[in-house]
Scaffold this motif. Structure first.
Motif, PDB file in Angstrom:
ATOM      1  N   ARG A  87       7.760  16.225  -4.577  1.00  0.00           N
ATOM      2  CA  ARG A  87       8.592  15.241  -5.660  1.00  0.00           C
ATOM      3  C   ARG A  87       7.620  14.930  -6.930  1.00  0.00           C
ATOM      4  O   ARG A  87       7.994  14.520  -7.849  1.00  0.00           O
ATOM      5  CB  ARG A  87       9.016  13.873  -4.977  1.00  0.00           C
ATOM      6  CG  ARG A  87      10.006  14.081  -4.014  1.00  0.00           C
ATOM      7  CD  ARG A  87      10.397  12.717  -3.488  1.00  0.00           C
ATOM      8  NE  ARG A  87      11.249  12.846  -2.406  1.00  0.00           N
ATOM      9  CZ  ARG A  87      12.793  12.932  -2.716  1.00  0.00           C
ATOM     10  NH1 ARG A  87      13.188  13.098  -3.834  1.00  0.00           N
ATOM     11  NH2 ARG A  87      13.542  13.132  -1.646  1.00  0.00           N
ATOM     12  N   GLY A  88       6.347  15.588  -6.907  1.00  0.00           N
ATOM     13  CA  GLY A  88       5.543  15.111  -7.924  1.00  0.00           C
ATOM     14  C   GLY A  88       5.778  15.722  -9.244  1.00  0.00           C
ATOM     15  O   GLY A  88       5.506  15.191 -10.432  1.00  0.00           O
ATOM     16  N   GLY A  89       6.622  16.991  -9.290  1.00  0.00           N
ATOM     17  CA  GLY A  89       7.186  17.608 -10.356  1.00  0.00           C
ATOM     18  C   GLY A  89       8.201  16.552 -11.155  1.00  0.00           C
ATOM     19  O   GLY A  89       8.044  16.764 -12.446  1.00  0.00           O
ATOM     20  N   ARG A  90       8.742  15.973 -10.289  1.00  0.00           N
ATOM     21  CA  ARG A  90       9.774  14.982 -10.911  1.00  0.00           C
ATOM     22  C   ARG A  90       9.276  13.690 -11.192  1.00  0.00           C
ATOM     23  O   ARG A  90       9.931  12.900 -12.101  1.00  0.00           O
ATOM     24  CB  ARG A  90      11.109  15.292 -10.228  1.00  0.00           C
ATOM     25  CG  ARG A  90      11.878  16.670  -9.888  1.00  0.00           C
ATOM     26  CD  ARG A  90      12.692  16.714 -11.056  1.00  0.00           C
ATOM     27  NE  ARG A  90      13.746  16.050 -11.143  1.00  0.00           N
ATOM     28  CZ  ARG A  90      14.812  16.523 -10.461  1.00  0.00           C
ATOM     29  NH1 ARG A  90      15.079  17.292  -9.783  1.00  0.00           N
ATOM     30  NH2 ARG A  90      15.779  15.592 -10.985  1.00  0.00           N
ATOM     31  N   ASP A  91       8.545  13.147 -10.446  1.00  0.00           N
ATOM     32  CA  ASP A  91       7.993  11.951 -10.626  1.00  0.00           C
ATOM     33  C   ASP A  91       6.570  11.870 -10.834  1.00  0.00           C
ATOM     34  O   ASP A  91       5.589  11.999  -9.916  1.00  0.00           O
ATOM     35  CB  ASP A  91       8.064  11.294  -9.223  1.00  0.00           C
ATOM     36  CG  ASP A  91       8.087   9.741  -9.088  1.00  0.00           C
ATOM     37  OD1 ASP A  91       7.169   9.128  -9.977  1.00  0.00           O
ATOM     38  OD2 ASP A  91       8.856   8.867  -8.496  1.00  0.00           O
TER      39      ASP A  91
ATOM     40  N   PRO B  51       1.080   3.328  -0.959  1.00  0.00           N
ATOM     41  CA  PRO B  51       1.901   2.286  -1.300  1.00  0.00           C
ATOM     42  C   PRO B  51       3.202   2.766  -2.131  1.00  0.00           C
ATOM     43  O   PRO B  51       4.006   2.031  -2.066  1.00  0.00           O
ATOM     44  CB  PRO B  51       0.968   1.422  -2.183  1.00  0.00           C
ATOM     45  CG  PRO B  51      -0.294   2.195  -1.923  1.00  0.00           C
ATOM     46  CD  PRO B  51      -0.409   3.288  -1.550  1.00  0.00           C
ATOM     47  N   GLN B  52       3.345   3.742  -2.847  1.00  0.00           N
ATOM     48  CA  GLN B  52       4.491   4.251  -3.430  1.00  0.00           C
ATOM     49  C   GLN B  52       5.435   4.786  -2.517  1.00  0.00           C
ATOM     50  O   GLN B  52       6.827   5.007  -2.940  1.00  0.00           O
ATOM     51  CB  GLN B  52       4.148   5.428  -4.597  1.00  0.00           C
ATOM     52  CG  GLN B  52       3.335   4.888  -5.627  1.00  0.00           C
ATOM     53  CD  GLN B  52       3.003   5.764  -6.666  1.00  0.00           C
ATOM     54  OE1 GLN B  52       3.882   6.215  -7.369  1.00  0.00           O
ATOM     55  NE2 GLN B  52       1.748   6.262  -6.903  1.00  0.00           N
ATOM     56  N   LEU B  53       5.331   5.085  -1.436  1.00  0.00           N
ATOM     57  CA  LEU B  53       6.064   5.914  -0.651  1.00  0.00           C
ATOM     58  C   LEU B  53       7.383   5.125  -0.221  1.00  0.00           C
ATOM     59  O   LEU B  53       8.438   5.633  -0.074  1.00  0.00           O
ATOM     60  CB  LEU B  53       5.632   6.642   0.765  1.00  0.00           C
ATOM     61  CG  LEU B  53       4.279   7.480   0.418  1.00  0.00           C
ATOM     62  CD1 LEU B  53       3.890   8.276   1.632  1.00  0.00           C
ATOM     63  CD2 LEU B  53       5.012   8.725  -0.506  1.00  0.00           C
ATOM     64  N   PRO B  54       7.477   3.936   0.140  1.00  0.00           N
ATOM     65  CA  PRO B  54       8.588   3.101   0.312  1.00  0.00           C
ATOM     66  C   PRO B  54       9.511   3.247  -0.704  1.00  0.00           C
ATOM     67  O   PRO B  54      10.806   3.525  -0.507  1.00  0.00           O
ATOM     68  CB  PRO B  54       7.964   1.644   0.643  1.00  0.00           C
ATOM     69  CG  PRO B  54       6.624   1.722   1.054  1.00  0.00           C
ATOM     70  CD  PRO B  54       6.167   2.990   0.280  1.00  0.00           C
ATOM     71  N   GLU B  55       8.993   3.199  -1.893  1.00  0.00           N
ATOM     72  CA  GLU B  55       9.997   3.116  -3.130  1.00  0.00           C
ATOM     73  C   GLU B  55      10.415   4.556  -3.455  1.00  0.00           C
ATOM     74  O   GLU B  55      11.849   4.991  -3.728  1.00  0.00           O
ATOM     75  CB  GLU B  55       9.451   2.681  -4.249  1.00  0.00           C
ATOM     76  CG  GLU B  55      10.221   2.633  -5.558  1.00  0.00           C
ATOM     77  CD  GLU B  55       9.376   2.063  -6.739  1.00  0.00           C
ATOM     78  OE1 GLU B  55       9.849   2.533  -7.759  1.00  0.00           O
ATOM     79  OE2 GLU B  55       8.437   1.657  -6.662  1.00  0.00           O
ATOM     80  N   LYS B  56       9.438   5.516  -3.250  1.00  0.00           N
ATOM     81  CA  LYS B  56       9.960   6.898  -3.902  1.00  0.00           C
ATOM     82  C   LYS B  56      10.513   7.824  -2.945  1.00  0.00           C
ATOM     83  O   LYS B  56      11.408   8.475  -3.033  1.00  0.00           O
ATOM     84  CB  LYS B  56       8.525   7.693  -4.038  1.00  0.00           C
ATOM     85  CG  LYS B  56       7.592   6.757  -5.175  1.00  0.00           C
ATOM     86  CD  LYS B  56       8.175   6.764  -6.476  1.00  0.00           C
ATOM     87  CE  LYS B  56       7.361   6.362  -7.546  1.00  0.00           C
ATOM     88  NZ  LYS B  56       8.003   5.973  -8.912  1.00  0.00           N
ATOM     89  N   VAL B  57      10.104   7.595  -1.418  1.00  0.00           N
ATOM     90  CA  VAL B  57      10.907   8.265  -0.508  1.00  0.00           C
ATOM     91  C   VAL B  57      11.476   7.620   0.735  1.00  0.00           C
ATOM     92  O   VAL B  57      12.004   8.091   1.678  1.00  0.00           O
ATOM     93  CB  VAL B  57       9.914   9.332   0.179  1.00  0.00           C
ATOM     94  CG1 VAL B  57       9.224  10.187  -1.187  1.00  0.00           C
ATOM     95  CG2 VAL B  57       8.725   8.522   0.786  1.00  0.00           C
ATOM     96  N   GLY B  58      11.362   6.293   0.663  1.00  0.00           N
ATOM     97  CA  GLY B  58      12.044   5.479   1.827  1.00  0.00           C
ATOM     98  C   GLY B  58      11.212   5.257   2.829  1.00  0.00           C
ATOM     99  O   GLY B  58      11.856   4.931   4.060  1.00  0.00           O
ATOM    100  N   MET B  59       9.954   5.607   2.844  1.00  0.00           N
ATOM    101  CA  MET B  59       9.217   5.448   4.067  1.00  0.00           C
ATOM    102  C   MET B  59       8.896   3.847   4.469  1.00  0.00           C
ATOM    103  O   MET B  59       8.644   2.936   3.542  1.00  0.00           O
ATOM    104  CB  MET B  59       7.792   6.080   3.952  1.00  0.00           C
ATOM    105  CG  MET B  59       6.978   5.861   5.154  1.00  0.00           C
ATOM    106  SD  MET B  59       5.382   6.588   4.944  1.00  0.00           S
ATOM    107  CE  MET B  59       5.855   8.176   5.400  1.00  0.00           C
ATOM    108  N   PRO B  60       9.296   3.472   5.497  1.00  0.00           N
ATOM    109  CA  PRO B  60       9.084   2.080   5.823  1.00  0.00           C
ATOM    110  C   PRO B  60       7.848   1.113   5.511  1.00  0.00           C
ATOM    111  O   PRO B  60       6.921   2.218   5.795  1.00  0.00           O
ATOM    112  CB  PRO B  60       9.590   1.937   7.222  1.00  0.00           C
ATOM    113  CG  PRO B  60      10.143   3.386   7.989  1.00  0.00           C
ATOM    114  CD  PRO B  60       9.650   4.186   6.782  1.00  0.00           C
ATOM    115  N   GLU B  61       7.875   0.249   4.929  1.00  0.00           N
ATOM    116  CA  GLU B  61       6.627  -0.600   4.727  1.00  0.00           C
ATOM    117  C   GLU B  61       5.713  -0.474   6.039  1.00  0.00           C
ATOM    118  O   GLU B  61       4.585  -0.451   5.698  1.00  0.00           O
ATOM    119  CB  GLU B  61       7.143  -1.962   4.153  1.00  0.00           C
ATOM    120  CG  GLU B  61       7.777  -2.029   2.818  1.00  0.00           C
ATOM    121  CD  GLU B  61       7.212  -1.906   1.837  1.00  0.00           C
ATOM    122  OE1 GLU B  61       5.778  -2.081   1.860  1.00  0.00           O
ATOM    123  OE2 GLU B  61       7.445  -2.090   0.656  1.00  0.00           O
TER     124      GLU B  61
END
Length: 970
Positions: free
Chosen positions: A355-359, A372-382
């Motif tokens: 996803r780095g090319g788009r984000d 820390p960005q993965l919950p927002e970016k890809v929905g990984m649980p906190e």
């Protein structure tokens, strides 16, 4: 209470001897303290138990401990520029490289004491430590590079770009990219540093005496920088430098321009290089230009679309790591083992690649900025992110604890009890069991999350013998040399250093470096199976050398690589046959098109007979226009090479015995000669018409090709030339009947020339056969083509005895059947002449001695240097042939059966039948002759001469020589 006594309190019993030893080592350092702060005892205790390296350095430099305490450096963090400022102050007055090396190492060792101290005592957290370690490396690289750059400019001049549109040339400076952990500010306590050297543009220096190309200048500068950092001296090293992540790996130039970098990554960059480039950072040199390069390469790293192929690439890489862990027993490795540091890195970088090319927020280097960005970016649980963050921090602390002990680059948990307990103590655990329990939970958490993100390679599918990833890692330079050598040895290579060098040499070829991406992918698709098959041979290194020559030959015609990759059986046949024969490998390398012949074993191991050969060649030639001589010549060559390859395959594998091999090779030559004669005849008659045998009677074709020597004796080998004589039977005073008539004699002379041209002209497919015409009447001074009458007259009146000997093995191999019969009559007439025995013996023996003197092996002073020439030495092949020829010439007048055959084996049978030699004598000659020829075949198949050791074939040689004496003694 002394400091020693204070520190021995509250230390586990089994660690006290270790602490006492290290205290003894730093006794001088403790003696220089003017007083001790309250914190010293506890921190020094933990440091000395956790690090023998610190004890060793304080023993060598006793003043450093007091200095570190007095300066407050142990208790304070450094800012980003502090290392560079301190080092610059040290390097400014230095004037020679030796002192540069020394001051760099002393600076590094002092700062490493401080960093290990702060790490073990948790005066700085893991992230702070790795950041400072990276700043230390940055400072050492950048300040050293600047010092060396100034020296290089004084010596060779300042490098400049080529003139731009306005005619301006711009000064050039090196850019050093830090890769991996260095690039991400995540360097560990004893990490090597992965670097790439590059520079903005090509050009040259402005030196006073000799200008250098920019690339040459920066390669030399890079070599100096590596030496300054990496060389191990009495003061140690600064950082171990690894340059294998540069374009083309170890085989590529040490420094290349921005343009070359962009071209490489655009055309040839592979998935693992995308993975590596995520963390690339300018660590030294021209920062501004370096940032331009990073932006230039960003499209390679981050696709504009969502790129789910990254999952597959990372899964493959992890599969390779799993095999390495199993193979080397690395399950206790906190980096590579299951649930280790690498799995956490893979999780973060998978989402960066996807996803780095788009984000753009995912386009960061440091792992702890990505998680820390993965919950927002890809929905990984906190909760998952929290567990991964804690696990990563814990694992990196353990890694530092392992490396702090001896400043060694290792991530292996200790196996001895003392090592485990000291690690547990240094990490703040009561004992090893407590640390181990925490570690197992941590690794289980990581493995679970890794499986959720990157579906693991199914253990059922990933067989231990599926070594494709390992072979590619070795080829791509991703394996350490020590691991590569171990792996090669495990796969059957007997001299792994030689094999590794051969692969590295191939990778270093400019041809390989310039391959387009498709061709490179095809090469890497076939290499693993190829190398695995080679390792199973009895002579793997020799086989590897041979097959790699073939690989070089087909690199630019990569469809052949696809052929081998898609036909595993053909690949296996290729390796086995190349293993058995250097000649076979060489033929394939010269004619890669012959690889097609390996596909079908039914045809590969069943060479056709003469009739089938004639039919197949005729059909192939019919597809080509008669006037396209060039294509006809190429078709003839492919036909000959393909069938010779088939015969060789059958020979190598034992499908065909020696006599049948020679039969097939001779039949092949006959089929080719018939076709060549037909092509040459048709070509000339179209232009000049048909020659006249008598007025109004055309020749049809009244021309024959006579084979002498091996082709006449049906004894051809792989490298044999053709001894030929051309005869015609047309009236000399007539001419052809075409629109451009020429005399018959001129026509047949041109026909002979055209035949020779078709046979021995070198085309892209090589030659058909070397042709030797010296056995024609009067040799090289005679006519190229004689009439049968002239041939008969010459043989009767002028020929030497050795020419009659040669006639024993002469037979018609192509041409007019009627003229062939007349030639046979002439042959019988000449061979059947009565001869005076004494003169015949004298002539035969004289010629034999003359040949042996010119062509045999030379006398040697010592036994080790003596050799046996299979053909020419006493008791060898020619002795047998001369005895056979002598017997034919001596007795053919009264025993015409001796003239029937042209091959020695059947002539010997006739000799035995006529009672000229006893059965045991004939058996000796027959078996010796076959043994010599078989040895000659073996030598040819290995591209060796017909010379053996002096002790070989001793019994046969003695027997043949004794019979020679009895038969031909004068």
């Amino acid at each position: 209470m002394s400091i020693d006594e204070q520190m021995l309190q509250n230390v586990p019993e089994q660690l006290r001897p270790l602490l006492q030893d290290n205290l003894a080592r730093i006794e001088a350092a403790l003696g220089e303290l003017q007083g001790q702060p309250d914190w010293l005892t506890g921190e020094l205790q933990r440091t000395l138990i956790g690090s023998d390296f610190v004890a060793e350095q304080l023993q060598r430099h006793p003043g450093w401990l007091a200095q570190l305490i007095r300066s407050g450096d142990l208790q304070q963090a450094y800012g980003e520029t502090e290392y560079a400022e301190r080092l610059q102050a040290l390097l400014t007055p230095i004037e020679d490289e030796k002192e540069l090396h020394r001051q760099l190492r002393l600076f590094r060792q002092r700062e490493m004491i401080r960093l290990i101290w702060r790490d073990l005592n948790r005066l700085s957290d893991m992230r702070g430590n790795t950041r400072e370690l990276s700043w230390l490396a940055d400072a050492c690289i950048d300040r050293t590079l600047e010092w060396l750059y100034q020296q290089a400019c004084q010596r060779w001049g300042v490098p400049h770009s080529r003139p731009d549109a306005s005619g301006q040339r711009h000064p050039q400076r090196m850019v050093v990219l830090g890769m991996g952990k260095l690039g991400a500010h995540e360097l560990n306590l004893s990490s090597d540093i992965d670097l790439i050297f590059t520079f903005p543009a090509n050009g040259e220096t402005d030196g006073d005496r000799k200008n250098l190309e920019n690339q040459d200048f920066f390669i030399r500068l890079g070599q100096k920088l590596i030496q300054a950092l990496d060389n191990l001296t009495i003061d140690g090293f600064v950082f171990r430098v690894d340059m294998r992540l540069r374009p083309f790996g170890s085989a590529g130039p040490l420094a290349c321009s921005f343009g070359a970098m962009e071209s490489y990554y655009q055309d040839q960059g592979r998935d693992w290089e995308r993975y590596a480039m995520i963390k690339a950072r300018v660590v030294a040199g021209d920062q501004e230009a370096g940032e331009e390069l990073i932006q230039l390469l960003r499209p390679f790293v981050y696709r504009k679309y969502i790129d789910f192929s990254a999952f597959e690439s990372l899964r493959d890489m992890k599969g390779m790591i799993n095999r390495e862990v199993r193979r080397k027993g690395l399950s206790h490795n906190v980096k590579l083992g299951a649930g280790g540091i690498r799995e956490v890195e893979f999780i973060a970088q998978a989402f960066q690649l996807i996803r780095g090319g788009r984000d753009h927020e995912l386009q960061q280097r440091e792992l702890l900025n990505i998680l820390p960005q993965l919950p927002e970016k890809v929905g990984m649980p906190e909760a998952a992110v929290a567990e991964l963050t804690d696990a990563y921090t814990f694992l990196r602390n353990i890694e530092h604890g392992i490396q702090a002990i001896a400043d060694k680059q290792t991530q292996e948990l200790p196996e001895d009890e003392m090592g485990r307990e000291r690690l547990a103590f240094a990490q703040g655990f009561a004992d090893w069991d407590a640390l181990d329990q925490a570690l197992q939970k941590c690794r289980a958490d990581v493995s679970r999350h890794f499986a959720d993100v990157i579906a693991p390679v199914d253990e059922g599918e990933e067989q231990p013998d599926d070594l494709r990833g390992d072979w590619l890692a070795l080829w791509q330079g991703l394996m350490e040399d020590a691991s590569a050598l171990e792996f090669l040895a495990e796969q059957g290579y007997q001299a792994p250093e030689q094999a590794l060098k051969a692969l590295q040499d191939l990778k270093g070829l400019r041809t390989v470096q310039m391959l387009q991406k498709v061709a490179l992918e095809r090469l890497e698709a076939v290499l693993p199976a190829l190398l695995e098959n080679v390792g199973q041979c009895s002579n793997p290194e020799i086989t590897l050398e041979r097959v790699l020559v073939l690989i070089q030959a087909v690199l630019r015609r990569s469809a052949y690589l696809v052929l081998l990759n898609e036909n595993p059986a053909a690949l296996k046949q290729l390796v086995q046959l190349c293993s058995a024969s250097a000649w076979f490998a060489e033929q394939l390398s010269k004619q890669p098109v012959l690889l097609d012949e390996l596909i079908d074993p039914r045809t590969l191991y069943t060479p056709p007979n003469l009739t089938a050969l004639r039919t197949e060649l005729r059909q192939q030639l019919l597809r080509i226009p008669e006037d396209d001589i060039e294509q006809l010549m190429e078709t003839l060559r492919y036909f000959k090479h393909a069938h010779m390859l088939r015969v060789a395959a059958s020979d190598i594998t034992g499908v065909l015995p020696l006599m049948r091999v020679s039969d097939y090779l001779t039949w092949l030559a006959e089929a080719v000669l018939e076709a060549v004669l037909d092509i040459a005849w048709r070509n000339l008659t179209e232009k000049h018409g048909v020659p006249q045998k008598s007025p109004g009677v055309p020749c049809d074709p009244d021309f024959i090709i006579i084979g002498y020597g091996k082709v006449g004796g049906i004894e051809l080998s792989y490298g044999s030339d053709l001894d030929l004589v051309f005869l015609h039977d047309a009236a000399g005073n007539l001419e052809t009947d075409g629109g451009k008539p020429i005399a018959n004699s001129v026509f047949f002379n041109r026909l002979g020339q055209r035949i020779i041209h078709i046979l021995n002209t070198f085309t892209p497919s090589g030659i058909l056969y070397e042709v030797d015409m010296r056995l024609r009447p009067s040799g090289n001074s005679g006519l190229l083509v004689s009439s049968l009458n002239a041939f008969r007259e010459y043989q009767q009146k002028e020929a030497w005895t050795w020419e009659h000997q040669a006639l024993v093995r002469a037979r018609v191999v192509a041409g007019s059947p009627a003229l062939a019969e007349r030639f046979q009559s002439v042959r019988r007439e000449i061979l059947g002449q009565p001869r005076e025995e004494a003169k015949l013996k004298s002539d035969v023996v004289t010629m034999r001695e003359k040949m042996r003197g010119h062509l045999g092996s030379k006398p040697a002073a010592d036994e080790e240097s003596r050799v046996f020439h299979l053909k020419q030495d006493r008791g060898g092949i020619v002795d047998i042939e001369f005895m056979v020829q002598y017997l034919v010439l001596r007795h053919a007048a009264e025993m015409p059966a001796l003239m029937r055959w042209t091959d020695n084996i059947r002539i010997l049978a006739s000799v035995e039948a006529e009672g000229l030699l006893a059965s045991d004598e004939v058996e000796l000659l027959r078996e010796a002759y076959k043994a010599y020829r078989a040895a000659g075949h073996r030598q040819t198949m290995q591209n060796l001469s017909g010379v053996l050791g002096d002790q070989e074939m001793a019994a046969y040689r003695a027997g043949v020589a004794e019979l020679w004496q009895r038969l031909l003694a004068q």
